[in-house]
Design a protein around this motif. Structure first.
Motif, mmCIF file in Angstrom:
data_model
loop_
_atom_site.group_PDB
_atom_site.id
_atom_site.type_symbol
_atom_site.label_atom_id
_atom_site.label_comp_id
_atom_site.label_asym_id
_atom_site.label_seq_id
_atom_site.Cartn_x
_atom_site.Cartn_y
_atom_site.Cartn_z
ATOM 1 N N UNK A 132 41.142 93.144 1.385
ATOM 2 C CA UNK A 132 39.823 92.571 1.146
ATOM 3 C C UNK A 132 39.283 92.855 -0.257
ATOM 4 N N UNK A 133 39.531 94.038 -0.846
ATOM 5 C CA UNK A 133 39.012 94.313 -2.193
ATOM 6 C C UNK A 133 39.492 93.320 -3.264
ATOM 7 N N UNK A 134 40.608 92.652 -3.040
ATOM 8 C CA UNK A 134 41.115 91.743 -4.096
ATOM 9 C C UNK A 134 41.151 90.284 -3.630
ATOM 10 N N UNK A 135 40.559 89.978 -2.508
ATOM 11 C CA UNK A 135 40.542 88.580 -2.049
ATOM 12 C C UNK A 135 39.967 87.633 -3.110
ATOM 13 N N UNK A 145 57.371 80.365 -5.101
ATOM 14 C CA UNK A 145 57.852 81.714 -5.389
ATOM 15 C C UNK A 145 56.779 82.631 -5.952
ATOM 16 N N UNK A 146 55.742 82.048 -6.552
ATOM 17 C CA UNK A 146 54.742 82.852 -7.258
ATOM 18 C C UNK A 146 54.066 83.904 -6.372
ATOM 19 N N UNK A 147 53.757 83.594 -5.114
ATOM 20 C CA UNK A 147 53.139 84.648 -4.290
ATOM 21 C C UNK A 147 53.955 85.932 -4.246
ATOM 22 N N UNK A 171 52.115 97.868 2.762
ATOM 23 C CA UNK A 171 51.421 96.716 3.350
ATOM 24 C C UNK A 171 51.951 95.401 2.765
ATOM 25 N N UNK A 172 52.124 95.347 1.452
ATOM 26 C CA UNK A 172 52.587 94.107 0.822
ATOM 27 C C UNK A 172 54.056 93.859 1.150
ATOM 28 N N UNK A 173 54.833 94.956 1.358
ATOM 29 C CA UNK A 173 56.250 94.796 1.716
ATOM 30 C C UNK A 173 56.379 94.131 3.084
ATOM 31 N N UNK A 174 55.593 94.593 4.022
ATOM 32 C CA UNK A 174 55.659 94.045 5.376
ATOM 33 C C UNK A 174 55.279 92.570 5.388
ATOM 34 N N UNK A 175 54.165 92.238 4.713
ATOM 35 C CA UNK A 175 53.718 90.840 4.695
ATOM 36 C C UNK A 175 54.714 89.950 3.948
ATOM 37 N N UNK A 176 55.312 90.472 2.882
ATOM 38 C CA UNK A 176 56.283 89.690 2.100
ATOM 39 C C UNK A 176 57.506 89.344 2.942
ATOM 40 N N UNK A 177 57.982 90.304 3.695
ATOM 41 C CA UNK A 177 59.150 90.049 4.537
ATOM 42 C C UNK A 177 58.822 89.052 5.646
ATOM 43 N N UNK A 178 57.598 89.139 6.183
ATOM 44 C CA UNK A 178 57.182 88.172 7.202
ATOM 45 C C UNK A 178 57.136 86.761 6.610
ATOM 46 N N UNK A 220 56.464 76.458 4.395
ATOM 47 C CA UNK A 220 56.049 76.922 3.068
ATOM 48 C C UNK A 220 55.757 78.426 3.069
ATOM 49 N N UNK A 221 55.766 78.984 1.897
ATOM 50 C CA UNK A 221 55.445 80.401 1.706
ATOM 51 C C UNK A 221 53.964 80.638 2.045
ATOM 52 N N UNK A 222 53.696 81.447 3.063
ATOM 53 C CA UNK A 222 52.309 81.666 3.488
ATOM 54 C C UNK A 222 51.832 83.084 3.192
ATOM 55 N N UNK A 223 52.441 83.754 2.205
ATOM 56 C CA UNK A 223 52.078 85.132 1.902
ATOM 57 C C UNK A 223 50.600 85.271 1.544
ATOM 58 N N UNK A 224 50.095 84.349 0.726
ATOM 59 C CA UNK A 224 48.693 84.452 0.297
ATOM 60 C C UNK A 224 47.757 84.317 1.502
ATOM 61 N N UNK A 225 48.084 83.416 2.420
ATOM 62 C CA UNK A 225 47.265 83.276 3.633
ATOM 63 C C UNK A 225 47.285 84.564 4.441
ATOM 64 N N UNK A 226 48.441 85.185 4.552
ATOM 65 C CA UNK A 226 48.545 86.442 5.282
ATOM 66 C C UNK A 226 47.717 87.542 4.613
ATOM 67 N N UNK A 227 47.733 87.563 3.293
ATOM 68 C CA UNK A 227 46.938 88.561 2.567
ATOM 69 C C UNK A 227 45.444 88.335 2.801
ATOM 70 N N UNK A 228 45.042 87.055 2.774
ATOM 71 C CA UNK A 228 43.617 86.736 2.973
ATOM 72 C C UNK A 228 43.160 87.017 4.402
ATOM 73 N N UNK A 229 44.087 87.104 5.325
ATOM 74 C CA UNK A 229 43.740 87.387 6.723
ATOM 75 C C UNK A 229 43.895 88.864 7.084
#
Length: 486
Positions: free
Chosen positions: A432-435, A374-376, A400-407, A418-427
């Motif tokens: 990129x500024x907060x990777x 749940x943490x992501x 941007x974060x709303x779209x990725x979160x729903x995906x 599993x929750x892959x939100x962090x992977x989606x953010x890294x891709x």
């Protein structure tokens, strides 16, 4: 001759509660207390000048305070004849102490022994309960301190919310028990005696005995209160002490029921999520059919007993409301059931909570896995803030974060992955500024707020719990672990 297996036995005494509480409300305890009251009354009346009460009468009474099986049989036969339980036991005591037969119950009404005995027994029961609640508080406080820093999902609406710690949740349980302890201590400390008030609470019979000397009537009650450990008598009595007292006690004791149901309900949910379990013995069977099961039977038992305890105040309220004018006897049968049952239920609940709190098992890796699932989602606001600090539009970041979160949420719910939100953010180059900050942001202990301090301040050395439990420290230290009867 019928054995105990041939007739109904209450489950409270045969299965759930302690021997000490069962004995307190036994017939022998109750009727022996009647005899102590009759002795206390006679001693006080003699001290105030009633010469017909002889030393021999008092000596015989003192020698036969414990009601024997033979006494009970005499009383049983007499009650069948007279249809009056108090007079049956007056007769039985008179047979046991013949020199006192003529002065027993002098000036008193039945409620002198019945009501005062109920107050004495409830006082004793409240003393037992406060000690046992204090022990549960002590054990849960130690548990809270041990796990004060272990991050875990909080749940609001039974949905994952911001993180707390395992200890912080336990501290909330402790606080509810502390409120119960305070309430029960308060009603116990404010409990008064009925004393010797006569048939309708006017003391008319005692005025007659003492030749209209009001001061002796007052002194009589002072002596009785001193003998039986009460600070004073209630200022106004009718034939009984007001049944409002029973309701006040019931409300305080039943409060333990709501707390117990809350705590064990939480534990049952946590067991379902495989985060925390109650004790489970090596040879214990969870199900007769499903051998793998580890059912939380202790918590379920406490939860069930608590449901029954929570029903008691309604009956006490109805009994009080129905006492027409100075008293009706429809308070008798129901109170014979409800007063002992209320205390026995609370006692059984304390035993269950003691057993559970002494052996809670925590599964940190399972807890951590749920946190990471749940943490992501929970760090998305922090991600937005970090992007904004680097000049990114807050609205753009939110979208941007709303779209990725729903995906990511769809993958979890629809594909069971599993929750892959962090992977989606890294891709996604937008982030990129907060990777470089993401791995650090996924440390759960960053999101527990003041949980550790809250637990330490409340449950730790010098905290509110330690101060409240000080009067019970000797009992807590000397009391062994409680095992369930069955």
């Amino acid at each position: 001759m019928a054995s105990n297996y041939d007739v109904y036995q209450t489950s409270l005494t045969s299965r759930y509660c302690s021997l000490e509480m069962s004995k307190l409300f036994s017939q022998r305890s109750r009727h022996s207390t009647w005899r102590k009251l009759w002795l206390g009354l006679a001693e006080s009346e003699k001290e105030l000048g009633i010469d017909t009460i002889t030393d021999e009468a008092l000596e015989q009474m003192r020698a036969r305070l414990e009601v024997t099986d033979e006494d009970f049989e005499i009383a049983r036969v007499e009650e069948k004849r007279r249809r009056h339980d108090v007079m049956a036991h007056v007769h039985a005591f008179g047979v046991a102490a013949p020199a006192a037969a003529g002065i027993l119950h002098l000036g008193a009404t039945s409620c002198f022994v019945t009501d005062n005995t109920e107050l004495i027994l409830m006082q004793g029961a409240l003393d037992l309960l406060t000690k046992k609640i204090a022990k549960v508080i002590s054990q849960l406080s130690s548990f809270a301190m041990e796990w004060k820093a272990e991050p875990t999902l909080a749940y609001t609406h039974l949905q994952a919310a911001q993180l707390i710690t395992v200890g912080k949740r336990a501290a909330a349980w402790v606080q509810d028990l502390m409120l119960d302890l305070h309430s029960i201590e308060q009603v116990r400390n404010e409990l008064k005696f009925r004393g010797a008030q006569g048939t309708t609470g006017t003391q008319a019979s005692f005025l007659s005995i003492f030749d209209e000397d009001v001061s002796k009537c007052q002194k009589l009650n002072e002596l009785l209160c001193k003998k039986f450990g009460f600070p004073a008598c209630y200022d106004v009595s009718t034939q009984t002490y007001t049944r409002k007292v029973d309701l006040i006690i019931a409300n305080a004791v039943a409060g333990l029921g709501s707390t117990a149901q809350k705590i064990t309900g939480d534990i049952r949910h946590l067991a379902h999520w495989k985060e925390i379990e109650e004790p489970f013995e090596s040879s214990q069977i969870g199900s007769s059919a499903m051998a793998y099961k580890r059912n939380p039977m202790r918590s379920e038992r406490v939860y069930s007993l608590a449901r029954e305890l929570l029903s008691k105040p309604a009956t006490f309220a109805n009994t009080h409301a129905d006492q027409w004018c100075e008293r009706t006897l429809d308070d008798s049968a129901v109170r014979r059931i409800d007063i002992p049952e209320m205390m026995l239920l609370a006692d059984a609940i304390c035993i269950g909570l003691d057993n559970i709190s002494n052996g809670l098992v925590v599964y940190p890796k399972s807890i951590a896995a749920h946190v990471q699932a749940e943490l992501p989602f929970m760090i998305t606001e922090s991600i937005i803030m970090k992007l904004c600090a680097q000049g990114v539009s807050r609205q753009d970041a939110h979208e941007e974060i709303r779209v990725l979160s729903h995906q990511a949420g769809s993958v979890v719910k629809n594909e069971g992955k599993p929750n892959d939100l962090i992977t989606r953010i890294k891709n996604n180059d937008f982030f990129k500024p907060i990777w470089g900050d993401l791995d650090e942001m996924l440390k759960a202990d960053l999101y527990i707020g003041n949980s550790v301090k809250i637990v330490e301040d409340y449950c730790g050395p010098g905290g509110a719990v330690e101060k409240a439990l000080a009067p019970y420290s000797a009992y807590i230290k000397s009391s062994s672990s409680v095992e369930l009867n069955v």
